[in-house]
Design an enzyme around this catalytic site. Structure first.
Site, mmCIF file in Angstrom:
data_model
loop_
_atom_site.group_PDB
_atom_site.id
_atom_site.type_symbol
_atom_site.label_atom_id
_atom_site.label_comp_id
_atom_site.label_asym_id
_atom_site.label_seq_id
_atom_site.Cartn_x
_atom_site.Cartn_y
_atom_site.Cartn_z
ATOM 1 N N SER A 146 -48.785 20.617 -61.080
ATOM 2 C CA SER A 146 -48.094 21.104 -59.796
ATOM 3 C C SER A 146 -47.841 19.863 -59.277
ATOM 4 O O SER A 146 -48.562 18.757 -59.566
ATOM 5 C CB SER A 146 -49.009 21.907 -59.013
ATOM 6 N N TYR A 159 -56.640 23.423 -54.696
ATOM 7 C CA TYR A 159 -55.733 23.758 -55.579
ATOM 8 C C TYR A 159 -55.032 22.452 -56.159
ATOM 9 O O TYR A 159 -55.055 22.235 -57.521
ATOM 10 C CB TYR A 159 -54.475 24.327 -54.925
#
Length: 254
Positions: A146, A159
């Site tokens: 990500s 995350y």
């Protein structure tokens, strides 16, 4: 070699990015579809692949369980045997499955932190640990990372940590598997128009305009934008690329 004589295995196949990757890779491989909770959408995806002339089979594992790594391969073997393809090599493994729980460090619960790291970090690590012998020499591993690993979003701190670990795994495993001709790379998307962002992005022109304005290419990413990058890394054209994190954000936050 017949394009259906090798298997591309995709975790989280029923999700927005996962299903786009499946559709793209099914042009060149028999696809093995792992799903967690979205059986219905994964079954619909399998039907679409088969109606388009491809081949697919699916299997289930709950990646939030500590023993997900061994359960994953047991479920895969059962499904592959049932589909009579257990003898085919796995030439592509794409770790797509992941979850995101929002919350700044003082607000995110310990349970949400642990669950994210189990699904996003420990599960792919264990899948690879127990699956290295199943990957064919000259194969491809692609991990979905990500852009939050290098663009700070305080409410995605856990995350981001889980995906940064995937970047480190990618870099290190590429070195280890190089002698076998296996490449290991990661793709780091930004905001993508999928159901995971449905609560704030879909049917919200202002949000879409804002996200698009952050990208040099001026729009919100679609799942197919990410799937094509994965397909490139899974192809022979990317044979000399390994240990890399390909940032696929349309130039967000340049």
């Amino acid at each position: 070699m017949d394009k259906r004589s090798t298997i591309a295995l995709i975790t989280g196949a029923g999700g927005g990015i996962g299903s786009a990757i499946v559709r793209r890779l099914s042009r060149d491989h028999l696809v093995a579809l792992h799903y967690g909770a979205d059986l219905e959408s994964t079954q619909a995806l399998q039907r679409d692949i088969e109606q388009s002339g491809g081949q697919a089979f699916l299997f289930h594992t709950d990646l939030s369980r500590p023993d997900a790594g061994t359960e994953f391969w047991a479920a895969y073997e059962h499904a592959a045997n049932a589909a009579q393809v257990a003898d085919l090599p796995i030439s592509v493994l794409v770790n797509t499955a992941g979850i995101a729980r929002r919350g700044e460090i003082e607000h995110l619960s310990d349970e949400d932190f642990d669950r994210q790291h189990q699904v996003n970090t420990r599960a792919p690590y264990m899948i690879l640990k127990h699956g290295l012998g199943r990957l064919s020499d000259g194969g491809r591993v692609v991990n979905i990372s990500s852009s939050v690993t290098h663009i700070a979003y305080p409410d995605l701190v856990a995350y981001a940590m889980s995906k940064a670990a995937i970047d480190a795994l990618t870099h290190t495993l590429a070195q280890q598997l190089g002698p076998r001709g296996i490449t290991v790379n990661a793709v780091a998307p930004g905001v993508v128009d999928t159901n995971i962002n449905a609560d704030w992005l879909k049917n919200n022109p202002e949000a879409q305009q804002y996200v698009g304005s952050q990208a040099a290419l001026g729009r919100v990413a679609q799942p197919e934008d990410i799937a094509d990058v994965v397909a490139f890394l899974a192809s022979d054209s990317a044979r000399w690329i390994t240990g890399q994190v390909i940032v696929a954000t349309g130039g967000a936050h340049l």
